[in-house]
Design a protein around this motif. Structure first.
Motif, short mmCIF file in Angstrom:
data_model
loop_
_atom_site.label_atom_id
_atom_site.label_comp_id
_atom_site.label_asym_id
_atom_site.label_seq_id
_atom_site.Cartn_x
_atom_site.Cartn_y
_atom_site.Cartn_z
N GLY A 189 0.78 -1.24 0.00
CA GLY A 189 0.00 0.00 0.00
C GLY A 189 0.81 1.28 0.00
O GLY A 189 0.23 2.37 0.10
N ARG A 190 2.10 1.22 -0.13
CA ARG A 190 2.90 2.46 -0.13
C ARG A 190 2.64 3.24 -1.41
O ARG A 190 2.53 2.69 -2.48
CB ARG A 190 4.39 2.14 0.01
CG ARG A 190 4.73 1.61 1.40
CD ARG A 190 6.22 1.59 1.58
NE ARG A 190 6.57 1.05 2.88
CZ ARG A 190 7.16 1.75 3.82
NH1 ARG A 190 7.48 3.01 3.61
NH2 ARG A 190 7.47 1.20 4.98
N LYS A 191 2.59 4.56 -1.27
CA LYS A 191 2.25 5.45 -2.38
C LYS A 191 3.51 6.03 -3.03
O LYS A 191 4.59 6.02 -2.43
CB LYS A 191 1.37 6.58 -1.86
CG LYS A 191 0.03 6.09 -1.33
CD LYS A 191 -0.75 7.23 -0.72
CE LYS A 191 -2.11 6.84 -0.23
NZ LYS A 191 -2.16 5.76 0.72
N ALA A 192 3.33 6.55 -4.24
CA ALA A 192 4.43 7.18 -4.97
C ALA A 192 5.03 8.30 -4.13
O ALA A 192 4.31 9.05 -3.48
CB ALA A 192 3.94 7.72 -6.31
N GLY A 193 6.36 8.39 -4.14
CA GLY A 193 7.06 9.42 -3.38
C GLY A 193 7.58 8.91 -2.05
O GLY A 193 8.38 9.58 -1.39
N GLU A 194 7.15 7.74 -1.63
CA GLU A 194 7.64 7.18 -0.36
C GLU A 194 8.96 6.45 -0.59
O GLU A 194 9.23 5.98 -1.69
CB GLU A 194 6.61 6.22 0.24
CG GLU A 194 5.33 6.90 0.72
CD GLU A 194 4.41 5.94 1.45
OE1 GLU A 194 4.91 5.09 2.20
OE2 GLU A 194 3.19 6.05 1.26
N HIS A 195 9.74 6.37 0.46
CA HIS A 195 11.03 5.70 0.41
C HIS A 195 11.16 4.76 1.60
O HIS A 195 10.60 5.01 2.65
CB HIS A 195 12.20 6.71 0.49
CG HIS A 195 12.14 7.78 -0.53
ND1 HIS A 195 12.16 7.54 -1.88
CD2 HIS A 195 12.06 9.13 -0.40
CE1 HIS A 195 12.10 8.67 -2.54
NE2 HIS A 195 12.02 9.67 -1.66
N VAL A 196 11.94 3.71 1.41
CA VAL A 196 12.29 2.82 2.51
C VAL A 196 13.80 2.86 2.64
O VAL A 196 14.52 2.58 1.68
CB VAL A 196 11.81 1.36 2.24
CG1 VAL A 196 12.23 0.46 3.40
CG2 VAL A 196 10.31 1.31 2.02
N HIS A 197 14.27 3.26 3.82
CA HIS A 197 15.70 3.35 4.09
C HIS A 197 16.14 2.14 4.91
O HIS A 197 15.31 1.44 5.49
CB HIS A 197 16.03 4.64 4.84
CG HIS A 197 15.80 5.85 4.00
ND1 HIS A 197 14.61 6.54 4.00
CD2 HIS A 197 16.60 6.49 3.11
CE1 HIS A 197 14.70 7.56 3.16
NE2 HIS A 197 15.90 7.54 2.60
N ALA A 198 17.43 1.94 5.01
CA ALA A 198 17.97 0.82 5.79
C ALA A 198 17.50 0.88 7.23
O ALA A 198 17.26 -0.15 7.86
CB ALA A 198 19.49 0.81 5.72
N SER A 199 17.33 2.08 7.78
CA SER A 199 16.88 2.22 9.17
C SER A 199 15.45 1.73 9.37
O SER A 199 15.04 1.48 10.50
CB SER A 199 17.00 3.68 9.61
OG SER A 199 16.19 4.51 8.77
N ASP A 200 14.67 1.59 8.30
CA ASP A 200 13.28 1.12 8.40
C ASP A 200 13.16 -0.39 8.46
O ASP A 200 12.07 -0.92 8.68
CB ASP A 200 12.46 1.63 7.20
CG ASP A 200 12.42 3.14 7.13
OD1 ASP A 200 12.42 3.78 8.21
OD2 ASP A 200 12.41 3.68 6.00
N ILE A 201 14.25 -1.11 8.26
CA ILE A 201 14.21 -2.57 8.24
C ILE A 201 14.07 -3.10 9.66
O ILE A 201 14.78 -2.67 10.57
CB ILE A 201 15.50 -3.16 7.61
CG1 ILE A 201 15.61 -2.72 6.15
CG2 ILE A 201 15.52 -4.68 7.72
CD1 ILE A 201 16.92 -3.10 5.50
N VAL A 202 13.14 -4.02 9.84
CA VAL A 202 12.98 -4.69 11.14
C VAL A 202 14.02 -5.82 11.16
O VAL A 202 13.94 -6.76 10.37
CB VAL A 202 11.56 -5.25 11.33
CG1 VAL A 202 11.45 -5.98 12.65
CG2 VAL A 202 10.54 -4.13 11.23
N LEU A 203 14.97 -5.69 12.06
CA LEU A 203 16.08 -6.65 12.12
C LEU A 203 15.74 -7.85 12.98
O LEU A 203 15.01 -7.72 13.97
CB LEU A 203 17.32 -5.97 12.68
CG LEU A 203 17.87 -4.80 11.88
CD1 LEU A 203 19.01 -4.14 12.62
CD2 LEU A 203 18.33 -5.27 10.52
#
Length: 190
Positions: free
Chosen positions: A143-157
């Motif tokens: 469901g992520r929309k255009a313009g959104e980003h996923v960075h390394a800090s967003d990863i659930v480790l």
């Protein structure tokens, strides 16, 4: 990930000719090194080893003449045409020791309608316990929309893992999907 148990033989002969004979006999030449110890040259059973190292960051429990060695696959040399394993470099590790590994990033889910996900990085570096190495990390883009980003800090480790990759590293970029008409018009406009 649990370790794969393999029986190994000490190798006393070296060189191209011996390596060829070992591979012809269904064995894979390898070397175990690390922790300041002298390198140990061994032969591994071909088929069992090939199956064991199919996963990334394979952990091997090696029995070398009755002596137990826990080792992480560091490098695999393959024949460029046949893709058979020619040699393996193994790094000795200890239970409880932290090691640095590159782990694959798996993307799950689908972006919002009209948006497209572009994976900018396929791996991240983690520090984890040698006996509990993750084989991959997951990122949901549902469901992520255009313009959104996923960075390394967003990863659930995974528990016990620490991110070594720069937290600001762009992993996934969500952008607007272009239609075929826009793609055809773009080169004509230039």
């Amino acid at each position: 990930m649990s370790e794969q148990k393999l029986a190994a033989e000490l190798r006393t002969e070296f060189g191209k000719g011996f390596a060829r004979r070992a591979r012809a006999a269904g064995q894979i030449p390898a070397v175990i090194y690390g922790h300041g110890a002298e390198p140990i040259h061994i032969n591994l059973p071909g088929r069992a080893t090939t199956l064991a190292v199919r996963v990334s960051n394979a952990l091997l429990a090696l029995d070398v003449n009755g002596e137990e060695h826990l080792a992480l696959v560091k490098d695999i040399q393959r024949d460029p045409i046949k893709q058979i394993i020619e040699h393996i470099d193994l790094l000795t590790v200890r239970k409880g020791e932290k090691v640095t590994v590159d782990v694959a990033v798996h993307v799950i889910g689908e972006a919002a309608i009209g948006a497209v996900a572009n994976q900018e990085a396929t791996t991240v570096s983690l520090e984890a316990e040698a006996t509990h190495l993750p084989t991959f990390v997951e990122i949901s883009i549902e469901g992520r929309k255009a313009g959104e980003h996923v960075h390394a800090s967003d990863i659930v480790l995974p528990s016990g893992s620490e991110l070594l990759t720069d937290p600001e590293t762009l992993i996934i970029n969500i952008s607007e999907a272009t239609s075929e008409a826009e793609e055809e018009a773009a080169p004509a406009a230039e």
